[in-house]
Motif scaffolding. Structure first.
Motif, mmCIF file in Angstrom:
data_model
loop_
_atom_site.group_PDB
_atom_site.id
_atom_site.type_symbol
_atom_site.label_atom_id
_atom_site.label_comp_id
_atom_site.label_asym_id
_atom_site.label_seq_id
_atom_site.Cartn_x
_atom_site.Cartn_y
_atom_site.Cartn_z
ATOM 1 N N CYS A 5 0.808 -1.158 0.091
ATOM 2 C CA CYS A 5 -0.106 0.098 -0.141
ATOM 3 C C CYS A 5 0.747 1.303 -0.084
ATOM 4 O O CYS A 5 0.506 2.264 -0.379
ATOM 5 C CB CYS A 5 -0.862 -0.066 1.002
ATOM 6 S SG CYS A 5 -2.119 -0.989 1.048
ATOM 7 N N THR A 460 -10.950 9.421 -3.342
ATOM 8 C CA THR A 460 -12.056 8.970 -3.472
ATOM 9 C C THR A 460 -12.425 9.096 -4.774
ATOM 10 O O THR A 460 -11.779 9.669 -5.667
ATOM 11 C CB THR A 460 -13.182 9.159 -2.361
ATOM 12 O OG1 THR A 460 -13.484 10.440 -2.726
ATOM 13 C CG2 THR A 460 -12.358 9.095 -0.876
ATOM 14 N N ASP A 461 -13.741 8.447 -5.036
ATOM 15 C CA ASP A 461 -14.451 8.636 -6.349
ATOM 16 C C ASP A 461 -14.657 10.145 -6.604
ATOM 17 O O ASP A 461 -14.503 10.501 -7.796
ATOM 18 C CB ASP A 461 -15.937 7.888 -6.237
ATOM 19 C CG ASP A 461 -15.571 6.366 -6.249
ATOM 20 O OD1 ASP A 461 -14.495 5.739 -6.581
ATOM 21 O OD2 ASP A 461 -16.578 5.804 -5.795
ATOM 22 N N CYS A 479 -3.290 4.687 -6.046
ATOM 23 C CA CYS A 479 -2.995 3.367 -5.362
ATOM 24 C C CYS A 479 -3.282 3.359 -3.591
ATOM 25 O O CYS A 479 -3.109 4.291 -3.232
ATOM 26 C CB CYS A 479 -1.930 2.560 -5.441
ATOM 27 S SG CYS A 479 -1.216 2.917 -7.170
ATOM 28 N N GLY A 482 -9.787 5.110 -2.155
ATOM 29 C CA GLY A 482 -10.975 4.305 -1.656
ATOM 30 C C GLY A 482 -11.887 4.221 -2.851
ATOM 31 O O GLY A 482 -12.978 4.894 -3.036
ATOM 32 N N LEU A 483 -11.040 4.121 -4.346
ATOM 33 C CA LEU A 483 -11.775 4.042 -5.542
ATOM 34 C C LEU A 483 -12.734 2.952 -5.784
ATOM 35 O O LEU A 483 -12.334 1.832 -5.060
ATOM 36 C CB LEU A 483 -10.748 4.004 -6.780
ATOM 37 C CG LEU A 483 -9.971 5.202 -7.034
ATOM 38 C CD1 LEU A 483 -9.271 5.094 -8.476
ATOM 39 C CD2 LEU A 483 -10.908 6.595 -6.706
ATOM 40 N N THR A 484 -13.996 3.042 -6.234
ATOM 41 C CA THR A 484 -14.808 2.175 -6.865
ATOM 42 C C THR A 484 -14.931 2.356 -8.080
ATOM 43 O O THR A 484 -14.317 3.060 -8.919
ATOM 44 C CB THR A 484 -15.969 2.150 -5.986
ATOM 45 O OG1 THR A 484 -17.020 3.183 -6.579
ATOM 46 C CG2 THR A 484 -15.922 2.222 -4.484
ATOM 47 N N LEU A 502 -3.952 1.416 -10.668
ATOM 48 C CA LEU A 502 -4.921 1.372 -9.730
ATOM 49 C C LEU A 502 -5.138 0.460 -8.845
ATOM 50 O O LEU A 502 -6.055 -0.042 -8.254
ATOM 51 C CB LEU A 502 -6.580 1.356 -10.605
ATOM 52 C CG LEU A 502 -6.568 2.540 -11.643
ATOM 53 C CD1 LEU A 502 -7.818 2.136 -12.499
ATOM 54 C CD2 LEU A 502 -6.767 3.633 -11.064
ATOM 55 N N ASN A 505 -6.856 -0.632 -4.612
ATOM 56 C CA ASN A 505 -8.269 -0.214 -4.621
ATOM 57 C C ASN A 505 -9.106 -1.622 -4.649
ATOM 58 O O ASN A 505 -9.714 -1.844 -5.651
ATOM 59 C CB ASN A 505 -8.691 0.617 -5.511
ATOM 60 C CG ASN A 505 -7.898 2.111 -5.595
ATOM 61 O OD1 ASN A 505 -8.197 2.838 -4.505
ATOM 62 N ND2 ASN A 505 -7.006 2.080 -6.325
ATOM 63 N N SER A 530 -7.673 -6.074 -6.242
ATOM 64 C CA SER A 530 -8.839 -5.782 -6.422
ATOM 65 C C SER A 530 -9.785 -6.996 -6.515
ATOM 66 O O SER A 530 -9.362 -8.183 -6.384
ATOM 67 C CB SER A 530 -8.769 -4.885 -7.872
ATOM 68 O OG SER A 530 -8.485 -5.780 -8.686
#
Length: 578
Positions: A5, A460-461, A479, A482-484, A502, A505, A530
């Protein structure tokens, strides 16, 4: 950048007597320029570029490559045509000790076999048959031994010889190349068997312009044999921890030397005094050498010095005032030294500086005020320092800045607003946990950015909305945020991207792969750690340029990727899991 991370960097380019009996129009000076191509890529790509009509030479070389076992000799062809066929066989990994025989007596000029499998002494007879036409040979990483080099005696016009990582060559082999008096470039990287005794063989190579002996730990005392190479312009003896001050003395007469790499040796301030007379020296790498600030007395005499690497030399503030004498420097690396803000005051007069590395030094906001006059600065490395948001105000007037590394600093979102006026900025590294979506908002005016590293930042998004204006981005790393899939929607239209990372995430799914399937310029993609599955791999089929793919800790197997590679991704050469 796969399975962790956060990251902490610790920095420090290879049938006998065949009777030709052909007419004059097929002589070796003949040309195939009538085929109207320069052949700069493997022919394998011909079938994949359906919109482009292949040249006649491409069609010919492709056909020959496919039927190579049907040809006994290419010696009747013009040299440049047989050279193109040879290159294509190397590129496609179709050259073997059997097919090599077809190139006997072809008068080829260049044989680049770097890291090519199976190259050994058995190949050298055909290589030597090129005779006086042969100008360049790269046998790096091969199994060539000392006896194999004897064959090169037939190639008296050889100018470039690359024997990097050929660890089966010893002092005896050096004797076999001693007669190649026209050599201009010789590289012998990473060889444990070459000693000072073997270097006697180099004394006759008086036309050498470049000599590379990187990671040759046995050459202490051998540099005395190169003192007659008065034409030498580039010498690398870095990572040779046997090199001492005594080895510097023979270099004092090499007045044409422009580049000297001595990093990670035992050279001290005294050894540097031997370099005073090298007035053409422009590049000097002393990384990891036990020098002190006293070396600046000698270095200030080098009027042409424009590149200086003093990283990891344990320099302190004491004596660094002599830095101010190096007024012609364009690149200065002081990284990983025990210097503080007090040292930076001595940089004020170095107005020609274009690149400055202060990685892991004990500097903070106060020291950056001394950089305000460095108006030519293009690259600034501040990673792992105590620089914070307040210090960035001193950089706001450096309008030529193209690259800044602020990873592992204490810069916050608010500080990034002070960079908004740097219109030339192309690369920004913000590898820090305290950077959030608000920090990205401050970067929307930097439309010229081509590289943005947010590894470890808490994006985040919502934050990805601010990326939409950065249409020139070629490299993007987000990296551990909190991406979706929702956040990837704001990335899918960045059509200039060639690298996308990415990883970390965890909530990204196969939908992400579907959305980025339009980024056909991607060369490297990392979506490790992921929720990607094998079912999502079908969305990657349009990414024909992809060369590297990392899906570690996903529900994807190496076999799944191999099937995709075979069916749809012909350029994929590196993938994980493997």
């Amino acid at each position: 950048m796969g399975a962790v991370c956060s990251r902490k960097r610790d920095q420090s380019a290879d049938v006998d007597g065949f009777h030709r009996g052909v007419s004059g129009r097929y002589c070796k000076s003949g040309s195939s320029k009538w085929l109207e191509t320069t052949f700069t890529r493997p022919v394998l790509q011909i079938q994949r570029e359906k919109r482009k009509c292949p040249s006649l030479l491409e069609l010919c070389t492709y056909k020959i490559r496919e039927d190579i076992d049907n040809y006994g000799s290419f010696s009747m062809l013009p040299r440049d045509l047989s050279q193109q066929i040879f290159n294509e066989l190397v590129n496609s990994q179709r050259l073997t000790d059997v097919t090599l025989e077809a190139f006997r007596d072809c008068a080829l000029e260049d044989l680049h076999l770097r890291d090519y499998p199976g190259v050994n002494d058995n190949w050298m007879d055909v290589i030597s048959s090129q005779g006086s036409s042969l100008l360049s040979v790269d046998l790096s990483g091969s199994d060539i031994t000392d006896p194999g080099l004897i064959y090169l005696n037939n190639c008296m016009n050889l100018q470039d010889l690359n024997l990097n990582y050929c660890d089966r060559i010893s002092d005896c082999g050096m004797k076999n190349i001693s007669g190649l008096s026209k050599l201009r470039s010789l590289t012998f990287r990473r060889n444990n068997a070459i000693t000072a005794q073997g270097m006697i063989a180099l004394s006759g190579l008086v036309n050498l312009l470049k000599l590379d002996l990187e990671k040759c730990p046995g050459i202490h005392g051998g540099l005395i044999h190169i003192k007659g190479m008065t034409k030498l312009e580039s010498l690398s003896i870095k990572w040779c921890n046997c090199i001492t001050d005594a080895d510097m003395k023979p270099l004092s007469g090499l007045t044409n030397l422009t580049s000297l790499q001595v990093s990670c040796s035992k050279v001290t301030d005294f050894g540097i005094t031997y370099l005073k007379g090298l007035q053409r020296l422009s590049v000097l790498n002393l990384e990891g050498c036990p020098v002190t600030a006293s070396c600046f007395d000698s270095l200030s005499a080098l009027a042409s010095l424009s590149y200086l690497n003093l990283s990891r030399c344990n320099l302190s503030d004491d004596g660094c005032e002599k830095l101010s004498n190096l007024v012609n420097l364009k690149v200065l690396n002081l990284g990983f030294n025990d210097i503080t803000d007090a040292c930076l005051i001595h940089l004020k007069g170095l107005t020609n500086l274009e690149s400055l590395n202060l990685d892991s030094c004990r500097i903070g906001d106060d020291g950056l005020v001394h950089l305000t006059g460095l108006q030519n600065l293009k690259c600034l490395e501040l990673s792992d320092t105590d620089v914070g948001s307040n210090g960035l105000r001193h950089l706001s007037g450096l309008h030529k800045l193209e690259s800044i590394n602020l990873s592992f600093t204490v810069v916050t979102d608010g500080g990034l607003r002070k960079l908004s006026g740097l219109s030339s900025l192309k690369s920004l590294n913000l590898d820090a946990r305290q950077i959030t979506d608000a920090g990205l908002a401050a970067l929307t005016s930097l439309t010229g950015l081509t590289h943005l590293d947010l590894f470890g930042a808490r994006i985040t998004d919502s934050g990805t909305n601010y990326l939409r204006n950065l249409k020139n981005l070629r490299s993007l790393e987000i990296c551990g945020g909190g991406l979706t899939d929702a956040g990837v929607k704001n990335i899918k239209d960045l059509s200039s991207l060639s690298l996308l990372n990415l990883s970390q995430n965890y909530n990204l799914t196969d939908k992400t792969l579907e959305m980025i399937s339009g980024l056909t310029g991607l060369i490297s993609l990392n979506v490790s750690n992921s929720r990607i599955t094998s079912a999502g791999l079908r969305h990657l089929k349009p990414l024909k340029n992809l060369r590297s793919l990392s899906l570690e800790s996903c529900k994807v197997t190496a076999n799944d990727i191999r099937k995709l590679q075979s069916a749809s991704l012909p350029n994929l050469v590196n993938f994980r899991p493997e």
